[in-house]
Design a protein around this motif. Sequence first.
Motif, PDB file in Angstrom:
ATOM      1  N   MET A  92       2.085  13.357  -0.479  1.00  8.92           N
ATOM      2  CA  MET A  92       1.623  11.979  -0.589  1.00  8.92           C
ATOM      3  C   MET A  92       2.782  11.005  -0.359  1.00  8.92           C
ATOM      4  SD  MET A  92      -0.815  10.890  -3.645  1.00  8.92           S
ATOM      5  CE  MET A  92      -1.920  12.225  -3.802  1.00  8.92           C
ATOM      6  N   LEU A 139       1.092   4.146  -2.884  1.00  9.44           N
ATOM      7  CA  LEU A 139       0.862   5.556  -2.547  1.00  9.44           C
ATOM      8  C   LEU A 139       2.089   6.388  -2.919  1.00  9.44           C
ATOM      9  CD1 LEU A 139      -1.381   7.153  -1.286  1.00  9.44           C
ATOM     10  CD2 LEU A 139      -0.319   6.889   0.929  1.00  9.44           C
ATOM     11  N   THR A 161      -7.831   5.320   0.610  1.00  5.99           N
ATOM     12  CA  THR A 161      -6.589   6.070   0.452  1.00  5.99           C
ATOM     13  C   THR A 161      -6.116   6.049  -0.996  1.00  5.99           C
ATOM     14  OG1 THR A 161      -6.027   5.302   2.657  1.00  5.99           O
ATOM     15  CG2 THR A 161      -4.277   6.313   1.386  1.00  5.99           C
ATOM     16  N   LEU A 162      -6.011   4.845  -1.530  1.00  2.00           N
ATOM     17  CA  LEU A 162      -5.478   4.747  -2.894  1.00  2.00           C
ATOM     18  C   LEU A 162      -6.443   5.347  -3.894  1.00  2.00           C
ATOM     19  CD1 LEU A 162      -3.685   1.326  -3.164  1.00  2.00           C
ATOM     20  CD2 LEU A 162      -2.738   3.603  -3.141  1.00  2.00           C
ATOM     21  N   ILE A 199       2.211   6.917  -6.663  1.00  2.00           N
ATOM     22  CA  ILE A 199       1.266   7.950  -7.117  1.00  2.00           C
ATOM     23  C   ILE A 199       1.832   9.328  -6.798  1.00  2.00           C
ATOM     24  CG2 ILE A 199      -1.018   8.897  -6.750  1.00  2.00           C
ATOM     25  CD1 ILE A 199      -1.979   6.057  -6.209  1.00  2.00           C
ATOM     26  N   VAL A 217      -5.208   7.508   5.490  1.00  2.00           N
ATOM     27  CA  VAL A 217      -3.926   7.144   6.088  1.00  2.00           C
ATOM     28  C   VAL A 217      -4.028   7.191   7.609  1.00  2.00           C
ATOM     29  CG1 VAL A 217      -1.530   7.804   6.309  1.00  2.00           C
ATOM     30  CG2 VAL A 217      -2.601   7.841   4.088  1.00  2.00           C
ATOM     31  N   ASN A 240       3.500  10.700   3.185  1.00  4.06           N
ATOM     32  CA  ASN A 240       2.511   9.850   3.835  1.00  4.06           C
ATOM     33  C   ASN A 240       2.821   8.384   3.644  1.00  4.06           C
ATOM     34  OD1 ASN A 240      -0.100  10.772   5.186  1.00  4.06           O
ATOM     35  ND2 ASN A 240       0.390  12.396   3.742  1.00  4.06           N
ATOM     36  N   ALA A 263      -7.643   1.147   2.833  1.00  2.00           N
ATOM     37  CA  ALA A 263      -6.686   1.111   1.737  1.00  2.00           C
ATOM     38  C   ALA A 263      -7.347   1.562   0.445  1.00  2.00           C
ATOM     39  CB  ALA A 263      -6.119  -0.292   1.590  1.00  2.00           C
ATOM     40  N   ALA A 285      -6.211   8.991  -3.751  1.00  2.00           N
ATOM     41  CA  ALA A 285      -4.919   9.441  -4.274  1.00  2.00           C
ATOM     42  C   ALA A 285      -4.914   9.391  -5.800  1.00  2.00           C
ATOM     43  CB  ALA A 285      -3.807   8.567  -3.712  1.00  2.00           C
ATOM     44  N   LEU A 286      -5.475   8.317  -6.348  1.00  2.00           N
ATOM     45  CA  LEU A 286      -5.555   8.226  -7.809  1.00  2.00           C
ATOM     46  C   LEU A 286      -6.423   9.347  -8.362  1.00  2.00           C
ATOM     47  CD1 LEU A 286      -5.860   4.498  -8.810  1.00  2.00           C
ATOM     48  CD2 LEU A 286      -4.280   6.196  -9.702  1.00  2.00           C
ATOM     49  N   LEU A 335       0.845  -1.200   0.000  1.00  2.00           N
ATOM     50  CA  LEU A 335       0.000   0.000   0.000  1.00  2.00           C
ATOM     51  C   LEU A 335       0.878   1.246   0.000  1.00  2.00           C
ATOM     52  CD1 LEU A 335      -2.769   1.259   0.240  1.00  2.00           C
ATOM     53  CD2 LEU A 335      -2.620   1.023   2.694  1.00  2.00           C
ATOM     54  N   LEU A 390       3.575   5.750   6.575  1.00  2.00           N
ATOM     55  CA  LEU A 390       2.791   4.525   6.731  1.00  2.00           C
ATOM     56  C   LEU A 390       3.724   3.332   6.900  1.00  2.00           C
ATOM     57  CD1 LEU A 390      -0.063   3.485   6.747  1.00  2.00           C
ATOM     58  CD2 LEU A 390       0.085   3.165   4.296  1.00  2.00           C
TER      59      LEU A 390
END
Lengths: 109, 380, 168, 424, 171
Positions: A38, A15, C17-18, A18, C44, A41, C14, C21-22, A11, A45
Amino acid sequence: MAIELEHYLILGALLFSIGLYMALAKRNFVGVLMGIEMMFNAVNLTFIAFSRFPRFADMTDAERLSGHVFVIFVITVAAAEAAVALALAMLVYRNRETIDVDRMDLLKW
Amino acid sequence: MSMKTEPFVVNIGPQHPSTHGVFRMRLTLDGERIIDADMVIGYLHRSMEKLAEERSYTQNIPFTDRTDYVAAMTGNLAYVLAVEKLCGIEPPERASWLRVIMSELQRFASHSMAVGVFANDCGTWQTPVMHMFREREKILDLFEMACGARLTTNYMRIGGVSRDVPPEFRPALRKLLDELPMRMGEYEDLLLENEIIVARSRGIGVLTPEVAINCSLSGPMLRGSGVAWDIRKADPYCVYDKLEFDICVGTDGDAYDRFLVRLAEMRQSIHILEQCLEMMPEGPVHSQITTATAQPGGQPSAPLTIRVPAGEAYGRIESPRGELGFYIVSDGGPAPYRFHIRSPSYINLTPLRELAIGATVADAIVILGSIDIVVGEIDR
Amino acid sequence: MEDTGSIVAFWLLAALTLGSALAVVLIRDLIRAVVLLITSFLGVAGLYITLSADFVAVVQVLIYVGAISVLMLFAIMLTPRAGRNNAETFFRIPGILLAGLMAFTISLVSLDTDWAVVERGGFEETASAIGEALLDKYVLPFELAAVLLLVAMLGAILLVHPEGTDEE
Amino acid sequence: MPFLAKWYDLRDLGNAVGAFLDWIRDLGGPDWIPYVVSGLIGIVAILLWLLVSQLAFIWIERRVIGRMQARIGPNRVGPWGLLQPIADALKLLLKEAITNRYADKPLFWLGPVLIFIPALVVFAVIPFGEGMSLADLNVGVLFVIAITSINSIAIFISGWASNNKFALLGSMRAIAMLISYELVQAFALLGVVIFAGSMRLGDIVAWQSEFNTWMFLLQPLALVAFLIASAVEINRSPMDISEAESEIVAGYHTEYSGIKFGFFYAAEYFAGFAVSAIVVTLFLGGWTAFGLERWVPGWLIFLSKLYLVFFLFIWTRGTLPRLRIDQLMAFSWKFLLELLFIHILVVGAEVLIWHEGDYPAVVVLPIFAVINWTLAVALVVGWATFMGHLRPERRAKRAVLTQELGATYFRPAGGHGTGPMGEA
Amino acid sequence: MTTVLSGFDLAHRLQPKLPDAVVDATPDWAEVKPNRLLEVCTFLRDDPELDFRFLSSLTGVDLLDHFEVVYHLLSISRNQAATLKVPCEDHDNPEAPSVVSVWRGAHLQEREAFDLLGIRFQGHPDLRRIFLWEGFAGHPLRKDWLNFPGGEMAGLERYPGEPGGKLEGRG
């Protein structure tokens, strides 16, 4: 299926990627900054995940919490960085009338 | 700041909580700072000056209520004084006293509204204005007693007033005057000493006396700038020369001073009213020179039409907002040839642009509130 | 981490978040991007809670959601309408390649490595332990961070302070 | 534990819920069922309470402000106008919720929803009574600060999405205020945390109960600063500059109508209750009242304190004018923050002395209280003097009364004029 | 009591300084030449004995063959008043010099006179309509406004240029 360390790591990797893409490819200064945040972050994480899943059985709580402490420092630095970066953005905009990173091609303004 | 941001144009009004009617300020902003200001008016324009040219002199009196609808009595008074000056009519003494009583009551009512609305513009959530309305209501009750109307009074007549006050007027006024000084003390404590109002209005919209005179400002605007000028003292009309009162003057010329002057003038009005109550004589309230005709009820009444000699006159009084002048040109006909209202609200707006530039939006509202405009009088 | 609640929470967070973000990458309007970024930050923070890092989770909300995104909104508002485009530069293709490579490598490494995790439960309370660590073991970095913040603040003020004008 | 009551003892609502949960647990089934059920009970209870309180306080606020404004207030719908809030809510539901054509529609829709979140989520950590909190986080204070800052983002989003200049001005002001007052809020609570030695709200209440004191007796400055900062964040008068009615119409919710406006209206009350709840928990002893909680249910004590604090917000709204944005920001940066720095230093030193010397609390706490009160008054007065608030040009004055016609009394002031006219 | 300076008085005061400025004087007012107006006004404002620093009122009068601009002046320090008039000869296109440079208070009043009477004040910094909208046909305070050359009953259309806006039966 139980959630293991790998889940968090992947994950975090996604992230981070991205964020990396945003930081590389975005035209707008604020967009670049968002990418960088990001990435921060994602790294945070990973830190927290590592601290939750320790490698050695004899680690004390204080040692395991190093990850948390590091995250606190990262967040501090991120806040400082955001403030300075946005100040820079304002300055660049004031002088060059653009916050397009492609057009900030001089090392001075 | 030298920040090159996009100019941001905001229309304060014509429909806005703080423009006291349909008044519009077009502000160009840089952040919260005003870099340009323009006023757009005329939303309430009724062309009274044109209408008045087709109506007889007596028929024009109701128009004067509707210019400054917050201070109708003084509007009436200024007009009838101008016409009386043109005709050379001398009203009987009791009528003059009644006129003074009415215009001072009106001044109190109008100032209380101005002060309350100013506090409202500073951001109090309606509370002072509601308290001020309580006193204003009592004054309007007195007006109702005297002439049957509360807002658009149509009370003054050329050569007198429309009718004498009823016998219960005097005790009612006495009762009110006993109450008002206490209320004034409350307002001075609550508003004048209020830390936030002081912070919001001191040093805002400063007008020096030179600028104030040059911009033809009058009334509390001029006195707030430190110029001791009051037409009631300078050119006493009615019976003001027999009355004892002070001119209230500010010392800094800012928004707070204008507010201060209004509050102080409310106290002076109470003082004047006390004297009037003592000194007012009995007697007729209509001039004998005018062709007073007996109504069916036997009461003498003011004439419906009068003949005005050719000529011109400019009559001015001190209305709550400043110098209210009527310039009347007569060609000897039944209606005025030219009827011009010198309205203080309108001319007091002259320095608005300069006052607003450099201030913030919140300041602009306070400045506008301290000018105390009545849109009916601006647009006429 | 066996109980169902945590597993469901992890997958939901998850995805949140993803996904956001995308969406931040794809969306064109910068303000909406910041709003989605806030969602991502909140996700997060939720993940931190599943890792029983409550203090860090709350700090995440406080700093990222409460401060950094607000700063971004401020910066966007102070720039003109034309500056609110979130488009890509010509670095798009290399960016995608590099990012993809990165994701692939890290994932591969993390899957391939034997992490030898010793299972120990979550923490009872992290706040006081972190506090003690900060003022004991990490006191020098802590002071440095304070100096950094001060310097950053001064720098930011100096940067946006208009030259030659002394503001009252 | 003073309660030895049965589940039906009204003194502690927790007993009833506890009994119910035990019953569910006894029925068998997975572990998470009682967990979820207790959460749901708490959430529903809090929501119901909020809704009822809000309806009641709409009426109370209107009646009270009516009294303050020398008028009656709503008195037509139902006895004494009691049904007025319900009538208002129905009206708002039935009215058209307009979305203007150029609004940013998803964000415009998101704003009213988002504004509820902080106000509701804060209640998760509030202890309404002994053990009556949904989630007693051990970072409760930090959670409170973090969550309440979302409020301003919601305001910003709704103002931005409205595509209205007044709304945009309002949201800009909201963001500026958030940045200014976040620190004040954090510092005000920091003193409390230092004293209590825990960030768990339950612990702080227990601390106050243990030492038989209320935190505001020890730290008046923190309470005042926190009240001011919270009033800024939830836009209550005199800090309601992001919806300043007399300047920018209605600020960020200018374009909202119908039930969307109703959401903002309700969220304003919810946020007010949330802030009051925090104040009561941290500064006013929470559900304890010097032993009174032994006879009166704790939640009743808590709610009555909460309503009293909320009344304070109504009171200021009815009486105080509004500050200008730069004054409010200057107040934060140049006034409150400095005082709070000193305050934190003093509080830290006190705690250090206390713990190092191991003095009895009965002796130490009154001394601290006296020191902190004196310090608070001295600091406020001293700093105000230093900042020039007592200089004559910042004070109230009276008009000059004169008989001298045509004289000029203008005193060329130490020019803080606002433009070319001011400096002329 | 405010002393009212008669027109003769005013003319007498102006005589040594601006001998040819005054055209006419009556007990009530003095009439001055338009091209000398600014000098006269500046003199009246700056002369310490007159000191007319306050422009009470400014307005125009349509006298059918020509226009007149009327200035009511006031001196606050000396408590005296005077009236000044300026003729605008051309009735179709009246013009007068603007006194904004002398008294800022004339700014809005000249705009009003322009809007309602159509008097063009030469040298006014911002001469626009103020009460009526841009594009309003004519200047309503003129005596000839109702039979304006643009059409019968101009101004009775609801909006300028509206087709068929003439009110029925009132032509």
